[in-house]
Design an enzyme around this catalytic site. Structure first.
Site, PDB file in Angstrom:
ATOM      1  N   ASP A 120      -4.088   3.314  14.965  1.00 26.01           N
ATOM      2  CA  ASP A 120      -4.687   2.043  14.556  1.00 26.01           C
ATOM      3  C   ASP A 120      -4.652   1.084  15.735  1.00 26.01           C
ATOM      4  OD1 ASP A 120      -5.279  -0.530  13.240  1.00 26.01           O
ATOM      5  OD2 ASP A 120      -4.927   0.581  11.384  1.00 26.01           O
TER       6      ASP A 120
ATOM      7  N   LYS B  15     -12.844   4.065  -0.612  1.00 26.06           N
ATOM      8  CA  LYS B  15     -13.105   2.716  -1.113  1.00 26.06           C
ATOM      9  C   LYS B  15     -14.496   2.696  -1.743  1.00 26.06           C
ATOM     10  CE  LYS B  15      -9.327   1.683   1.148  1.00 26.06           C
ATOM     11  NZ  LYS B  15      -8.052   1.332   0.517  1.00 26.06           N
TER      12      LYS B  15
ATOM     13  N   ALA C  29      -1.903   0.714  10.468  1.00 25.37           N
ATOM     14  CA  ALA C  29      -1.274  -0.614  10.506  1.00 25.37           C
ATOM     15  C   ALA C  29      -1.379  -1.342   9.149  1.00 25.37           C
ATOM     16  CB  ALA C  29      -1.934  -1.453  11.591  1.00 25.37           C
ATOM     17  N   PRO C  30      -0.292  -2.026   8.747  1.00 26.55           N
ATOM     18  CA  PRO C  30       0.980  -2.208   9.465  1.00 26.55           C
ATOM     19  C   PRO C  30       1.994  -1.088   9.252  1.00 26.55           C
ATOM     20  CG  PRO C  30       1.004  -3.487   7.454  1.00 26.55           C
ATOM     21  CD  PRO C  30      -0.365  -2.865   7.524  1.00 26.55           C
TER      22      PRO C  30
ATOM     23  N   SER D 291       0.828  -1.215   0.000  1.00 20.36           N
ATOM     24  CA  SER D 291       0.000   0.000   0.000  1.00 20.36           C
ATOM     25  C   SER D 291       0.856   1.257   0.000  1.00 20.36           C
ATOM     26  CB  SER D 291      -0.939   0.010   1.207  1.00 20.36           C
ATOM     27  OG  SER D 291      -0.218   0.207   2.417  1.00 20.36           O
TER      28      SER D 291
ATOM     29  N   GLY E 155       2.307   0.971   5.867  1.00 24.07           N
ATOM     30  CA  GLY E 155       2.733   1.273   4.493  1.00 24.07           C
ATOM     31  C   GLY E 155       2.776   2.755   4.188  1.00 24.07           C
TER      32      GLY E 155
END
EC number: 2.1.1.186
Length: 357
Positions: free
Chosen positions: A239, A304, A220-221, A187, A223
């Site tokens: 997060d 999204k 998270a994680p 990402s 990117g």
């Protein structure tokens, strides 16, 4: 030129078509779209003669969200002989605005990628012939137009042109980036591409300066946090999930295990970035809250998209965001694009420190 060819992500032809119909109508240019699902491009046939050239000149390309690249085209060329494909094209190319560059493109599909070797060789040979005939200007000479060759197969192609300053400088509008070996997730490429796409070199130097502060919502994680750290920013990563251990060892990241939708920064930051998987309307409201509260100067966020009515959802979210900012008297600059490294989403840049259209 009566047809506009628009490249898009495969599977988003319907959204690209709906958008060009809406935007062209605003310019007083009318026509109808033609596409097949998964072909990664849309044809927009204009009703009035010369409508395609008028459209790519008048409509600002950066306003389009789902189109990666476009050009105004002559009628489809088909049935080319394998013995001599070039000679029949020379006279047709004379009908195009004079250019100094020929951009060779294929569809961003499996079939299109298999054609790239042929397309490059054929494009090189055609370019050489065009220069010999003085149809293409010398390489170093500047021109307002760029010539486009879009290869469907060995016998079928589109010839067109696009304004050099009102189209993508990249073939098919694709910016290919190499995945950084130490980044926590792929990402990270989405944020890197967003900065390269939306920010000029001058803005990158000014807005991505060392020592700036940032918040990454839904980090998270890590990117997107990794990109912020790469630019030597101090980052608050919000997060409930775990962050990459190596990233935390940088000493530039504070991990807050909180709900991204309720988190309130102790003081305003330079950058807000957000790649949360949630309904686009809810993320839009979150971005609006940050903007109206004055909690950030710049925001880069993804929306999204749902399975259905994706263009309608994008229109609704962005119009709502703009209307609310306008009503509050907030000066801003907002741009959006479905980038190459995006999938079922679009990326938006909202600037509250560098307003403009």
């Amino acid at each position: 030129m009566n047809t506009v060819l628009l490249h898009c992500r495969g599977g988003f032809e319907k959204e690209c078509a709906a958008e060009i119909v809406a935007r062209s109508a605003e310019q007083g240019v009318f026509g109808y779209p033609q596409f097949e699902a998964g072909q990664a491009y849309v044809l927009f046939h204009c009703h009035a003669p010369g409508g395609a050239e008028e459209l790519v000149t008048r409509l600002r390309f950066e306003r389009l969200i789902f189109a990666r690249q476009w050009c105004a085209c002559l009628p489809l060329v088909s049935g080319l002989s394998k013995r001599d494909r070039i000679t029949p094209l020379l006279e047709q190319c004379r009908q195009l605005p004079q250019a100094a560059e020929l951009m060779v493109e294929v569809a961003d599909t499996t079939e299109g990628r298999e054609l790239q070797g042929f397309a490059r060789k054929f494009g090189s040979a055609l370019s050489q012939a065009l220069r010999q005939e003085e149809i293409l200007l010398p390489r170093k000479q500047k021109s307002d137009w760029r010539m486009h060759l879009f290869v469907i197969d060995g016998q079928t192609l589109w010839l067109g042109a696009a304004p050099a300053r009102n189209s993508s400088p990249l073939p098919m509008g694709i910016r290919r980036l190499k995945f950084p070996h130490h980044a926590p997730s792929r990402s990270t490429l989405k944020l890197e591409e967003a900065w390269l796409h939306f920010l000029s070199a001058g803005r990158q130097k000014r807005l991505l300066a060392p020592g700036m502060t940032a918040v990454d919502l839904g980090a998270a994680p890590g990117g997107w946090t990794w990109q912020l750290v790469k630019h030597h920013m101090r980052v608050t990563a919000v997060d409930n999930g775990p962050m990459d251990e190596a990233l935390m060892e940088s000493g530039q990241v504070e991990h807050r295990q909180e709900d991204a939708f309720t988190f309130v920064p102790p003081k305003p930051v330079d950058w807000l970035v957000c790649d949360i998987v949630d309904k686009p309307a809810r993320v839009t409201e979150l971005m609006l809250r940050w903007a109206l509260s004055g909690w950030c100067k710049q925001a880069m966020f993804n929306l999204k998209l749902p399975m259905k009515k994706r263009f309608d959802e994008v229109e609704h979210c962005l119009q709502h965001l703009e209307a609310a900012l306008h009503e509050a008297g907030v000066e801003y600059r907002l741009r959006a694009r479905q980038l190459y490294h995006d999938r079922e989403e679009i990326t938006c840049w909202l600037s509250l420190s560098e307003p403009g259209q």
